[in-house]
Design an enzyme around this catalytic site. Structure first.
Site, short mmCIF file in Angstrom:
data_model
loop_
_atom_site.label_atom_id
_atom_site.label_comp_id
_atom_site.label_asym_id
_atom_site.label_seq_id
_atom_site.Cartn_x
_atom_site.Cartn_y
_atom_site.Cartn_z
CB SER A 1 -0.94 0.00 1.20
OG SER A 1 -0.21 -0.16 2.40
CE LYS B 1 -7.14 0.50 1.02
NZ LYS B 1 -7.29 1.62 1.95
CG HIS C 1 -3.99 -0.69 -1.73
ND1 HIS C 1 -4.18 0.67 -1.72
CD2 HIS C 1 -3.80 -1.04 -0.43
CE1 HIS C 1 -4.09 1.13 -0.49
NE2 HIS C 1 -3.86 0.10 0.31
#
Ligand SMILES: Cc1ncc(COP(=O)(O)O)c(C=O)c1O
Length: 408
Positions: A180, A239, A208
């Site tokens: 990340s 996200k 992610h």
């Protein structure tokens, strides 16, 4: 007498105390590709909304409809009174999308990872990448299994640790899919091979990468063509899905075990209705609009190439998580402030989010950025380089560069 309230300030707090930069807890008055801070509009190049879906009208409308129909809260945990038809629909869709027999939706991604503790019993051994996200680190702490950490993406080290462990014990390898802060991918083909060879289970946190990587956006597993080879996948809806919430996707029996044994699920209120509906609407868009992924990777490639040609060290990133290493914390704060002054909001990432002397500015493009936004971000970095001189690269960062991988 010691006072538990008399804690010493952390290294970051000390660095901030006499520094004019204020990179943390900065209130935003409006959000999107551009954000408002202190009455100024600046480019948002520091958030995880890679596909730009958190402000997409289709997502916000779906959230508003669910809010009106179901209310603002579930007022309880999934197990007793907080499960909605929306949660079940989302679980079915996520299982099919990510690729697993079943899915469990949690209130946050952090809680999805904490749920893993329910699989880590005494007598088992867990092998964890040293750069794993804090939520995976805490899951291991909460569990009762023995704990071995392997050097970041060092497969030879992991192989040795696995070989030295008790083959009769339950063994499980846990890793981030896309790291990340530094933007590099886990070495999934090697991890799958090692897990199989040593009879260990493999868990990948796709926080992610799900939505972002692979031709269909199914994440790092699809990116490497390894569908069905990872035993359990965790992830977040905060996200690429522009919402908030977490997921665990895997075999039905394991998901069922987690439903009844994961304390972060049992003893916490369910994901709010608006968040579940937002995630469902976002999932439709993730599936229907692959051009968003191409766009964000195009922006990432321009940023990585542009920053490297300005002399910045962007490490091993090949993805839309673009780190700019400063090494030193104070330099990181200085660069962050200069960028904000130039109209670009980024993230100043320092210890404990990264190792000491590995401070970095984290830059993240979004699909909703225009080419003009990316030009302005690069111009801001050029201006910083003119004012501060070359930002030094830490020797540890002198590694061969891999090409930027653009999804097909
Ligand atoms: C790799 C990784 N895993 C898990 C999480 C936790 O997700 P959430 O923000 O939904 O709690 C994050 C969020 O920062 C993350 O980066």
């Amino acid at each position: 007498m010691a006072d538990v309230f008399g804690k010493k300030r952390s290294a970051v707090q000390r660095a901030l105390a006499d520094d004019p930069a204020r990179p943390y807890y900065r209130p935003l008055a409006a959000r999107g590709a551009e954000v408002e801070i202190d009455g100024r509009t600046v480019i948002m190049a520091g958030c995880n909304d890679y596909l730009g879906l958190s402000t997409d009208p289709r997502v916000t409308e779906a959230a508003a409809r669910a809010l009106r129909r179901f209310g603002a809260s579930c007022s309880g945990s999934r197990v007793l009174n907080g499960t909605l038809t929306l949660h079940e629909e989302l679980e079915g869709r996520l299982a099919a999308f990510v690729g697993g027999e079943a899915a469990l939706v949690t209130t946050t991604g952090f809680q999805a990872n904490l749920a893993l503790a329910a699989l880590l019993d005494e007598g088992d051994t867990v092998f964890a990448d040293m750069s794993n996200h804090a939520s995976l680190v805490d899951a291991v702490r909460l569990g009762s299994a023995d704990h071995r950490r392997y050097r970041h993406s060092d497969l030879a080290h992991l192989d040795r640790l696995l070989a030295a462990s008790d083959p009769a014990a339950g063994r499980i390898v846990v890793t981030d899919g896309l790291f990340s802060m530094e933007g590099d991918l886990c070495r999934l083909p090697g991890l799958v091979a090692l897990a199989r060879r040593h009879g260990a289970r493999l868990v990948v946190d796709g926080a992610h990468d799900i939505g972002l990587l692979g031709p269909g956006g199914r994440g790092v597993v699809e990116h490497f063509g390894l569908a069905g080879e990872v035993d359990l996948i965790t992830g977040t809806l905060s996200k690429c899905f522009g919402s908030v919430g977490g997921m665990l996707v895997g075999p039905a029996a394991v998901v069922e075990h987690l439903r009844y044994n994961a304390r972060s699920v049992l003893f916490s209120a369910a994901m709010p209705p608006a968040s579940a509906a937002a995630a469902l609407a976002a999932l439709d868009i993730v599936e229907a609009e692959p051009e968003r992924r191409r766009r964000v990777f195009d922006h990432a490639r321009r940023l990585l190439e542009g920053l490297r040609s300005l002399g910045y060290d962007t490490g091993d990133s090949t993805t839309p998580i673009v780190p700019v290493y400063t090494g030193d914390t104070r330099l990181c704060l200085r660069v962050w402030q200069e960028l904000l002054d130039a109209g670009v909001f980024t993230n100043a990432v320092v210890e404990p989010a990264v190792a000491r002397n590995r401070a970095l500015i984290r830059v993240t493009p979004q699909a909703v950025h225009t080419d003009g936004h990316i030009t302005r971000v690069l111009d801001a970095f050029a201006e910083v380089a003119r004012r501060l001189g070359p930002v030094p690269a830490a020797p540890a960062n002198e590694r061969p560069r891999r090409p930027v991988e653009v999804p097909a």
